[in-house]
Motif scaffolding. Structure first.
Motif, PDB file in Angstrom:
ATOM      1  N   LYS A   1       0.838  -1.200   0.000  1.00  0.00           N
ATOM      2  CA  LYS A   1       0.000   0.000   0.000  1.00  0.00           C
ATOM      3  C   LYS A   1       0.873   1.249   0.000  1.00  0.00           C
ATOM      4  CE  LYS A   1      -3.347  -2.403   2.833  1.00  0.00           C
ATOM      5  NZ  LYS A   1      -3.782  -2.582   4.223  1.00  0.00           N
ATOM      6  N   PRO A   2       0.407   2.339  -0.641  1.00  0.00           N
ATOM      7  CA  PRO A   2       1.208   3.572  -0.689  1.00  0.00           C
ATOM      8  C   PRO A   2       1.629   4.085   0.695  1.00  0.00           C
ATOM      9  CG  PRO A   2      -0.579   3.710  -2.257  1.00  0.00           C
ATOM     10  CD  PRO A   2      -0.804   2.442  -1.458  1.00  0.00           C
ATOM     11  N   ASN A   3       0.754   3.998   1.681  1.00  0.00           N
ATOM     12  CA  ASN A   3       1.138   4.483   3.009  1.00  0.00           C
ATOM     13  C   ASN A   3       2.230   3.601   3.628  1.00  0.00           C
ATOM     14  OD1 ASN A   3      -0.936   2.451   3.301  1.00  0.00           O
ATOM     15  ND2 ASN A   3      -1.101   3.027   5.453  1.00  0.00           N
ATOM     16  N   GLU A   4       2.219   2.299   3.345  1.00  0.00           N
ATOM     17  CA  GLU A   4       3.281   1.415   3.828  1.00  0.00           C
ATOM     18  C   GLU A   4       4.592   1.728   3.113  1.00  0.00           C
ATOM     19  OE1 GLU A   4       1.377  -2.325   2.969  1.00  0.00           O
ATOM     20  OE2 GLU A   4       0.746  -2.576   5.066  1.00  0.00           O
ATOM     21  N   ARG A   5       4.487   2.026   1.822  1.00  0.00           N
ATOM     22  CA  ARG A   5       5.673   2.384   1.036  1.00  0.00           C
ATOM     23  C   ARG A   5       6.304   3.651   1.595  1.00  0.00           C
ATOM     24  NH1 ARG A   5       3.567   1.878  -4.186  1.00  0.00           N
ATOM     25  NH2 ARG A   5       2.954   4.043  -4.154  1.00  0.00           N
ATOM     26  N   ASP A   6       5.483   4.633   1.951  1.00  0.00           N
ATOM     27  CA  ASP A   6       5.988   5.868   2.563  1.00  0.00           C
ATOM     28  C   ASP A   6       6.722   5.564   3.863  1.00  0.00           C
ATOM     29  OD1 ASP A   6       4.544   7.063   0.530  1.00  0.00           O
ATOM     30  OD2 ASP A   6       3.033   7.955   1.847  1.00  0.00           O
ATOM     31  N   ASP A   7       6.109   4.703   4.676  1.00  0.00           N
ATOM     32  CA  ASP A   7       6.718   4.344   5.966  1.00  0.00           C
ATOM     33  C   ASP A   7       8.068   3.664   5.766  1.00  0.00           C
ATOM     34  OD1 ASP A   7       4.471   5.368   7.240  1.00  0.00           O
ATOM     35  OD2 ASP A   7       3.566   3.389   7.600  1.00  0.00           O
ATOM     36  N   VAL A   8       8.145   2.780   4.783  1.00  0.00           N
ATOM     37  CA  VAL A   8       9.402   2.082   4.492  1.00  0.00           C
ATOM     38  C   VAL A   8      10.471   3.094   4.068  1.00  0.00           C
ATOM     39  CG1 VAL A   8      10.529   0.475   2.887  1.00  0.00           C
ATOM     40  CG2 VAL A   8       8.350  -0.145   3.947  1.00  0.00           C
ATOM     41  N   ALA A   9      10.121   3.984   3.156  1.00  0.00           N
ATOM     42  CA  ALA A   9      11.074   5.001   2.684  1.00  0.00           C
ATOM     43  C   ALA A   9      11.541   5.884   3.833  1.00  0.00           C
ATOM     44  CB  ALA A   9      10.432   5.851   1.581  1.00  0.00           C
ATOM     45  N   ARG A  10      10.604   6.308   4.676  1.00  0.00           N
ATOM     46  CA  ARG A  10      10.960   7.152   5.831  1.00  0.00           C
ATOM     47  C   ARG A  10      11.952   6.449   6.751  1.00  0.00           C
ATOM     48  NH1 ARG A  10       6.904   9.595   4.918  1.00  0.00           N
ATOM     49  NH2 ARG A  10       4.923   9.437   5.873  1.00  0.00           N
ATOM     50  N   GLU A  11      11.702   5.161   6.991  1.00  0.00           N
ATOM     51  CA  GLU A  11      12.595   4.391   7.871  1.00  0.00           C
ATOM     52  C   GLU A  11      13.993   4.270   7.257  1.00  0.00           C
ATOM     53  OE1 GLU A  11      12.327   2.881  11.026  1.00  0.00           O
ATOM     54  OE2 GLU A  11      10.624   4.240  11.104  1.00  0.00           O
ATOM     55  N   PHE A  12      14.061   3.972   5.953  1.00  0.00           N
ATOM     56  CA  PHE A  12      15.377   3.888   5.304  1.00  0.00           C
ATOM     57  C   PHE A  12      16.105   5.220   5.426  1.00  0.00           C
ATOM     58  CE2 PHE A  12      13.836   0.237   2.514  1.00  0.00           C
ATOM     59  CZ  PHE A  12      14.649  -0.704   3.122  1.00  0.00           C
ATOM     60  N   PHE A  13      15.417   6.318   5.098  1.00  0.00           N
ATOM     61  CA  PHE A  13      16.045   7.639   5.192  1.00  0.00           C
ATOM     62  C   PHE A  13      16.523   7.933   6.607  1.00  0.00           C
ATOM     63  CE2 PHE A  13      13.707   9.384   1.244  1.00  0.00           C
ATOM     64  CZ  PHE A  13      14.858   9.342   0.475  1.00  0.00           C
ATOM     65  N   LYS A  14      15.707   7.617   7.590  1.00  0.00           N
ATOM     66  CA  LYS A  14      16.055   7.892   8.992  1.00  0.00           C
ATOM     67  C   LYS A  14      17.342   7.158   9.384  1.00  0.00           C
ATOM     68  CE  LYS A  14      14.266   5.872  12.713  1.00  0.00           C
ATOM     69  NZ  LYS A  14      13.268   5.341  13.630  1.00  0.00           N
ATOM     70  N   HIS A  15      17.400   5.864   9.075  1.00  0.00           N
ATOM     71  CA  HIS A  15      18.577   5.076   9.440  1.00  0.00           C
ATOM     72  C   HIS A  15      19.815   5.485   8.642  1.00  0.00           C
ATOM     73  CE1 HIS A  15      16.800   2.174  12.229  1.00  0.00           C
ATOM     74  NE2 HIS A  15      15.724   2.184  11.455  1.00  0.00           N
ATOM     75  N   LEU A  16      19.639   5.750   7.356  1.00  0.00           N
ATOM     76  CA  LEU A  16      20.777   6.145   6.518  1.00  0.00           C
ATOM     77  C   LEU A  16      21.310   7.517   6.927  1.00  0.00           C
ATOM     78  CD1 LEU A  16      19.471   4.743   3.130  1.00  0.00           C
ATOM     79  CD2 LEU A  16      21.453   3.897   4.424  1.00  0.00           C
TER      80      LEU A  16
END
Length: 173
Positions: A79-94
């Motif tokens: 789902k688009p909202n899950e995709r956003d959450d995944v991207a946010r998490e990657f950005f946060k950790h990176l």
């Protein structure tokens, strides 16, 4: 052992019920507590997921070349909202590793550095980069955002999850 032989061995082991060993207490708890992957993803602790995914998703079990098409397909299905959450998490950790979202946008050829505006292709590029270059971050994000995993279909990826699933449902017939 070649990649093909390794793949065959994993599939043979799984077919015979021989799975990677988790400690017996963890395996027993998982098989009693969770009905299926979605139930596990929703009710398990982050630490349980991190431990299981950490053992399953590493370059020794699934190469970046094998994971790339899988991630692309799986990310397109969430789902688009899950995709956003995944991207946010990657950005946060990176970002904690000194990689800014704008640098990643340029380096990976993303259409934007805003997680909420990223398309599936952008998130796939970010996920592939992370799996290849920062597998520990990938495992952390998958522990926090496991929705992607149910859409993976490659036999090697499936075998890695299958070993975990066999432990969950080991006692069930």
């Amino acid at each position: 052992m070649s990649n093909r032989e390794y793949k065959r061995q994993i599939m043979n082991d799984l077919a015979q019920g021989d799975v990677e060993s988790l400690d017996d207490t963890t395996a027993d708890n998982l098989s009693r507590e969770y009905q299926n992957f979605d139930d596990f993803a929703q009710r398990s602790s982050r630490e349980e997921r991190r431990g299981l995914f950490g053992r399953s998703f590493n370059h020794n079990n699934v190469s970046p070349a094998q994971m790339e098409p899988e991630l692309q397909q799986a990310i397109s299905k969430i789902k688009p909202n899950e995709r956003d959450d995944v991207a946010r998490e990657f950005f946060k950790h990176l970002k904690q590793r000194g990689l800014s979202d704008r640098d990643l946008e340029r380096q990976l050829g993303l259409s934007t550095h805003h997680a909420s505006r990223m398309n599936a292709d952008d998130v796939s590029k970010l996920a592939n980069f992370t799996y290849h270059s920062h597998p520990d971050i990938f495992q952390e994000v998958m522990a926090d955002q496991p929705a992607i995993l149910k859409f993976l279909s490659n036999p090697i990826v499936g075998a890695a999850l299958g070993a975990v699933a066999a432990k969950w449902f080991g006692g069930r017939k």
